[in-house]
Design an enzyme around this catalytic site. Structure first.
Site: not given
Length: 332
Positions: A78, A81, A121-122, A148, A150-151, A189
């Site tokens: 998990y 950054e 991530t999507d 973010y 791209s990494t 949120i």
């Protein structure tokens, strides 16, 4: 009984996964977390010490990682950054953690032939038009738009290369936006919820038309555990709960559920490169591995999340002042 090494397990979705595993399985876990601003030891409070070991350290520390992987049956990765705004301000930590850190883990699991699951991530797919009927699938081409994303795309490709080139036993999951307990107050949120709790008007980027596909962290955790136990090696699975909502609707629902006027928020300058819409097609995960989300009702999940932040101010309050000072400086 299986012993898991969970990187980033003191962060938001990582800590939710640790709680999920301990509550629903007989597994034990070692949590490796660097405890940056987004990591919090208190997110693991109350877990049994005989089943959860915490180690503060960096996933780019090859000696430490190797020793921990050697003692583990599987690694669930998990650690990342993950905040877009921060990546625009200072991209370098995103390269160090998301690329070099993932490489370090892959070399360790390669040496020890350890099962590896990579959380992504999507956002690696870029964004969709608001009126596009399509959703992201496992075949969607990568098109990241920030340091973010791209990494994270780079880390996904490293995993795929290590599977093909070296036979690493790995799977990948790309998930939509999470919400739920233990999420840092910098995120959309919890920032709005805690603003209302503090008597501060929430803030909405631009017109708020940007759409995100929301999933409760409990559902993300159950999907990851399902993939770890049943997923086909070398495969990618998309995790989503059919929770598409535009940001304006979310902020107005938060205000309504908290007893405030739905329009009691302020518009602020939109952030650079703000993706329009994310939407996940999780058909492969649902049909192949028979997974289903438990929080099919976004409002019910959001109501429970609001109550968690209302009851756990001691957890989020220490980070609130610094977060709002950061955004105030950027007039956001």
């Amino acid at each position: 009984m299986t012993h898991l090494l969970i990187t980033g397990g003191a962060g938001f979705i990582g800590s939710n996964f640790v709680h999920h595993v301990i509550a629903r399985t007989d597994h034990t876990a070692t949590v490796l977390d660097k405890l940056t601003y987004a990591g919090n030891r208190e997110s693991l409070a109350g877990l049994p010490e005989d089943r959860v070991e915490f180690i503060e350290g960096d996933i780019a520390d090859s000696a430490l990682v190797d020793s921990l992987v050697a003692d583990s049956d599987a690694v669930v990765h998990y650690a990342a950054e993950s905040h877009n705004d921060n990546s625009l301000h200072d991209p370098r930590p995103f390269l160090d953690t998301n690329i070099i850190g993932t490489y370090t883990l892959l070399e360790a699991v390669r040496r020890h032939n350890t099962r590896f699951h990579h959380i992504s991530t999507d956002e690696v797919y870029g964004d969709l038009e608001l009126d596009d009927p399509q959703r992201f699938t496992e075949q969607t081409a990568y098109n990241p738009s920030s340091p973010y994303s791209s990494t994270k795309a780079s880390s996904d490709l490293l995993v795929r290369a290590w599977v093909r080139s070296f036979g690493v036993r790995a799977t990948i999951s790309n998930c939509s936006n999470n919400y739920g307990p233990y999420q840092h107050v910098e995120k959309f949120i919890p920032r709005q919820i805690t603003n209302v709790l503090r008597g501060v008007r929430p803030k909405l980027y631009g017109a708020g038309h940007n759409v995100r596909d929301w999933i409760h962290a409990d559902d993300h955790s159950s999907a990851v555990l399902t993939i770890l136990e049943k997923g086909r090696l070398g495969e990618t699975y998309l995790i989503g709960a059919d929770g598409e909502k535009d940001n304006r609707s979310v902020i107005e629902l938060i205000l309504t559920l908290m007893g405030e006027p739905a329009d009691a928020y302020d518009h602020v300058t939109d952030r650079p490169g703000h993706d329009l819409r994310y939407a996940i097609d999780s058909t492969k995960l649902r049909e192949e591995l028979r997974w289903m989300p438990q929080y099919g009702d976004f409002e019910a999940g959001l109501r429970a999340t609001i109550e968690w932040y209302r009851e756990n101010e001691n957890w989020w309050a220490p980070a609130k002042e610094a977060t709002e000072a950061f955004y105030a400086e950027k007039r956001q």
